[in-house]
Design a protein around this motif. Structure first.
Motif, PDB file in Angstrom:
ATOM      1  N   MET A   1      48.263  23.739  69.018  1.00  0.00           N
ATOM      2  CA  MET A   1      47.059  24.257  68.643  1.00  0.00           C
ATOM      3  C   MET A   1      46.360  23.133  68.981  1.00  0.00           C
ATOM      4  SD  MET A   1      48.107  27.323  66.849  1.00  0.00           S
ATOM      5  CE  MET A   1      46.954  26.879  65.795  1.00  0.00           C
TER       6      MET A   1
ATOM      7  N   LEU B   1      44.176  24.549  72.421  1.00  0.00           N
ATOM      8  CA  LEU B   1      43.694  25.650  71.894  1.00  0.00           C
ATOM      9  C   LEU B   1      42.338  25.466  71.044  1.00  0.00           C
ATOM     10  CD1 LEU B   1      46.167  28.673  71.224  1.00  0.00           C
ATOM     11  CD2 LEU B   1      45.708  27.915  72.922  1.00  0.00           C
ATOM     12  N   LYS B   2      42.088  24.576  70.626  1.00  0.00           N
ATOM     13  CA  LYS B   2      41.142  24.294  69.663  1.00  0.00           C
ATOM     14  C   LYS B   2      40.166  23.421  71.040  1.00  0.00           C
ATOM     15  CE  LYS B   2      38.472  24.232  66.557  1.00  0.00           C
ATOM     16  NZ  LYS B   2      37.569  24.957  65.654  1.00  0.00           N
TER      17      LYS B   2
ATOM     18  N   TYR C   1      40.324  28.598  70.708  1.00  0.00           N
ATOM     19  CA  TYR C   1      40.795  28.963  69.687  1.00  0.00           C
ATOM     20  C   TYR C   1      39.960  29.623  68.017  1.00  0.00           C
ATOM     21  CZ  TYR C   1      43.513  28.226  64.630  1.00  0.00           C
ATOM     22  OH  TYR C   1      44.111  28.834  63.822  1.00  0.00           O
TER      23      TYR C   1
ATOM     24  N   LEU D   1      47.920  35.186  69.941  1.00  0.00           N
ATOM     25  CA  LEU D   1      47.864  33.260  69.913  1.00  0.00           C
ATOM     26  C   LEU D   1      49.112  33.296  70.126  1.00  0.00           C
ATOM     27  CD1 LEU D   1      49.217  31.268  67.511  1.00  0.00           C
ATOM     28  CD2 LEU D   1      46.525  30.968  68.918  1.00  0.00           C
TER      29      LEU D   1
ATOM     30  N   TRP E   1      39.729  18.520  64.754  1.00  0.00           N
ATOM     31  CA  TRP E   1      39.065  20.327  64.367  1.00  0.00           C
ATOM     32  C   TRP E   1      38.242  20.483  63.453  1.00  0.00           C
ATOM     33  CZ3 TRP E   1      42.837  23.348  65.693  1.00  0.00           C
ATOM     34  CH2 TRP E   1      43.142  24.560  64.856  1.00  0.00           C
TER      35      TRP E   1
ATOM     36  N   PRO F   1      45.680  26.602  60.293  1.00  0.00           N
ATOM     37  CA  PRO F   1      46.380  26.991  61.001  1.00  0.00           C
ATOM     38  C   PRO F   1      47.554  28.068  60.243  1.00  0.00           C
ATOM     39  CG  PRO F   1      46.178  24.579  61.472  1.00  0.00           C
ATOM     40  CD  PRO F   1      45.182  24.847  60.533  1.00  0.00           C
TER      41      PRO F   1
ATOM     42  N   TRP G   1      48.122  32.081  60.668  1.00  0.00           N
ATOM     43  CA  TRP G   1      49.783  32.424  61.813  1.00  0.00           C
ATOM     44  C   TRP G   1      51.093  31.913  61.411  1.00  0.00           C
ATOM     45  CZ3 TRP G   1      47.369  34.588  65.206  1.00  0.00           C
ATOM     46  CH2 TRP G   1      45.424  34.239  65.331  1.00  0.00           C
TER      47      TRP G   1
END
Length: 288
Positions: free
Chosen positions: A23, A26-27, A32, A71, A128, A220, A223
């Motif tokens: 995750m 991807l960010k 993301y 995703l 993030w 997150p 999801w």
């Protein structure tokens, strides 16, 4: 070969680390934030003009099934062992249970700004920062359980109320549909306050923070929540094998919903796929 989505409460320490790392990667790549923007763009309500695909419409479930797959495929390009776990909110119902642990999603937000300060998605980690948003905050926010105005997560009986309806969806095909599995699961109810939010919608309200907006993908947990919603659709399909996605055909001339919803064999924007093609996921993934 189909891969497996697991209950988040059963993940091993290694599986948690791999999910978090994928995750965050991807960010870091900027991928993301494209998912966040897509959800913001396709969150169209009953009161707006144009086609509704993601919410308040029959395609709520296939749209999010495809969104999850997009995703998940991105995560698996980073680490082929990663799948999206699901959060069973009828069972893991406290602010200290999975997935709200420091080694996974972190906990609730601090008073008074609701900023998440624990776990790998806390703003202070530098990993993030919210880029696509509809508010001014560039940090993740939560208000688990809404202590100032408490709300409970949906129960098993709440979910069963939806699952037992054999009809997928009914006219007027929007948030006011009193019958049909789709809206009972999506959770647009009548009345005010907590009574107006059922199942899926109530979970968004319980988490609070960014999860109550069109930018909910910034958390997150979105999801994991929608993986469980997808599992619920799978259970409904298994229970009511003679019933399918509705409407089978587009609304006729004169219908207020003509051109506003997607029928079974129509393309589901932004993808070149139909609800019919998304009904069977068994060749791609299964649930543990």
């Amino acid at each position: 070969m189909a891969y497996t989505r697991k209950d988040v409460s059963t993940l091993t320490a290694a599986e948690k680390r791999r999910f978090v790392r994928a995750m965050l990667e991807l960010k870091r790549r900027g991928e993301y934030d494209e998912f966040v923007r897509t959800h913001i763009d396709f969150y169209v309500s009953d009161g707006e003009d144009g086609l509704r695909t993601a919410h308040m419409s029959p395609s709520f479930l296939p749209w999010h099934r495809r969104f999850l797959l997009e995703l998940e495929q991105a995560l698996r390009r980073v680490d082929s062992s990663v799948t999206v776990p699901y959060w069973d909110w009828t069972r893991d119902r406290t602010t200290s249970a999975a997935p709200w642990t420091d080694d996974l999603l972190g906990g609730t937000g601090r008073p008074p700004d609701r900023q998440v300060t624990t776990g790998p998605f806390a703003y202070a980690t530098g990993n993030w920062t919210l880029k696509e948003r509809i508010t001014d905050e560039d940090y993740l926010t939560r208000d688990l359980g809404r202590p100032a105005d408490p709300i409970e997560l949906p129960t098993r009986s709440d979910l069963e109320w939806a699952l037992q309806d054999p009809v997928y969806d009914t006219s007027p095909w929007d948030s006011t549909s009193a019958k049909g599995f789709r809206n009972k699961l999506e959770g647009w109810g009548s009345g005010r306050g907590a009574a107006a939010w059922r199942n899926h919608n109530r979970v968004h309200r319980w988490v609070g923070g960014v999860m109550v907006s069109g930018a909910s993908v910034n958390d997150p947990v979105f999801w994991m929540h929608h993986a469980f919603v997808d599992l619920c659709w799978s259970r409904w399909q298994q229970r009511h094998r003679d019933h399918r996605y509705l409407p089978a055909r587009p609304p006729g001339p004169g219908s207020a919903q003509r051109g506003r919803i997607v029928a079974r064999h129509e393309k589901l924007p932004p993808w070149d796929v139909t609800p019919d093609e998304l009904e069977d996921h068994s060749s791609i993934y299964r649930y543990a």
